[in-house]
Design an enzyme around this catalytic site. Structure first.
Site, PDB file in Angstrom:
ATOM      1  CD  GLU A  79      36.253  37.579  18.299  1.00 25.27           C
ATOM      2  OE1 GLU A  79      35.514  38.066  17.432  1.00 25.27           O
ATOM      3  OE2 GLU A  79      37.390  37.108  18.046  1.00 25.27           O
ATOM      4  NE  ARG A 136      40.697  42.448  13.604  1.00 26.02           N
ATOM      5  CZ  ARG A 136      40.940  41.476  12.749  1.00 26.02           C
ATOM      6  NH1 ARG A 136      39.927  40.756  12.272  1.00 26.02           N
ATOM      7  NH2 ARG A 136      42.176  41.203  12.358  1.00 26.02           N
ATOM      8  CG  HIS A 182      37.070  35.387  14.756  1.00 20.62           C
ATOM      9  ND1 HIS A 182      37.542  36.473  15.457  1.00 20.62           N
ATOM     10  CD2 HIS A 182      37.661  35.474  13.535  1.00 20.62           C
ATOM     11  CE1 HIS A 182      38.373  37.169  14.699  1.00 20.62           C
ATOM     12  NE2 HIS A 182      38.453  36.585  13.524  1.00 20.62           N
TER      13      HIS A 182
END
Length: 320
Positions: free
Chosen positions: A268, A239, A287
């Site tokens: 993000e 994270r 990601h």
């Protein structure tokens, strides 16, 4: 039974099938809706009874505007995009996919580390650009090349993913240290559990696989970096909020950290003013640790079973 998928493209860009859901109801799939609060979200839900989503937010306002909702199914493990407390008040179960990416995420973490050790992508691009053909030397490298055998990996968060990564690290000849609030016998077969300060002080590579909690938000910061080895490498595909980005950028630019490889950032998609974009020796990917087809198929299969179980009156993987 009306089922609406609000942002299906990331889960299924065309290489999977929604047929499992279609067997359970009338399905409408939108590739993208909105990643911010928007009236469009409630409009698209309409009178649907089951809502399937990945990152489209479901707020109290949306829940108030869509009284037919009976189930919210998240195509992920994290479910913070849903106001799950409000959903609980309204008697709406929120279900998630608790385990699907152990091997893909741990594999990607090792890939980040190997890229940081060798910068394979960069050197391949330089060869294609003609640098090797025109080089006066027989070979060249633009970054220090790092051998991992004999070095120490410290893994913060030693659950399924951390242990899978630890097994690969051992196969590479590394010593593995682990820090976790719940040590296990399975973990002890792979690593030595140590206090966090010792892990930071002794590790050549620090990698993060812990859940995000209020207690560990900003875990990697100016103070914790100061306790790390000079030139240590940092890997994070857990994270983004686990690190203080400006502190990591400062440590990279000063040389205190030898490099960082990250698949997650605090906000993000990444903001253009993120300091890590301009930091030295920092690899950032969008990601995608979770995204191999095999992993996404497990998400699809689990989501179908979550909906099936709910319709049978035996909901599973309920998070609220």
């Amino acid at each position: 039974m009306k089922i609406v998928v609000l942002d299906g493209y990331t889960e299924n860009p065309g290489d999977l099938s929604w047929d499992g859901l279609r067997e359970l109801g009338e399905v409408t799939v939108y590739d993208r809706t909105s990643y911010r609060e928007s009236p469009l979200i409630a409009e698209r839900i309409g009178d649907a009874e089951i809502v399937v989503l990945n990152k489209t937010p479901i707020s109290r306002e949306t829940l108030d505007r869509c009284p037919n909702i009976r189930l919210i199914a998240v195509l992920a493990t994290g479910y913070n995009v849903v106001d799950y407390s409000c959903a609980r008040e309204k008697g709406i179960p929120v279900v998630n996919v608790p385990t699907y990416g152990t091997m893909s995420v741990s594999q990607y973490s090792i890939a980040l580390l190997l890229e940081l050790c060798h910068h394979i992508g960069h050197h391949s691009e330089s060869v294609h650009a003609g640098k090797w053909a025109s080089n006066v030397d027989w070979c060249y490298w633009d970054y220090p090349l790092i051998e991992l055998d004999g070095k120490t990996m410290g893994i913060i968060g030693f659950g399924r993913i951390g242990q899978a990564e630890g097994r690969v690290a051992k196969a590479l000849g590394m010593k593995v240290l682990a820090h976790d609030i719940y040590p296990s016998d399975a973990g002890r077969e792979i690593a030595e559990y140590v206090p966090l300060d010792r892990l930071l002080a002794e590790s050549d590579v620090v990698t993060l696989h812990c859940n995000l909690t209020p207690e560990n938000t900003g875990l990697i910061n100016r103070e914790s970096i100061a306790r790390m080895k000079d030139g240590a490498l940092l890997i994070n595909n857990a994270r983004g909020q686990l690190i203080v980005e400006q502190d990591v950028a400062d440590a990279l630019n000063s040389g205190k950290l030898g490099g960082a490889a990250l698949d997650v950032v605090y906000t993000e998609p990444i903001r253009e003013d993120n300091p890590l974009l301009r930091a030295k020796n920092c690899i950032i990917t969008p990601h995608i640790s979770w995204a191999p087809r095999e992993s996404r198929q497990r998400i699809m299969d689990c989501t179908v079973e979550n909906v099936r179980a709910f319709l049978a009156g035996r909901p599973v993987n309920v998070v609220n």
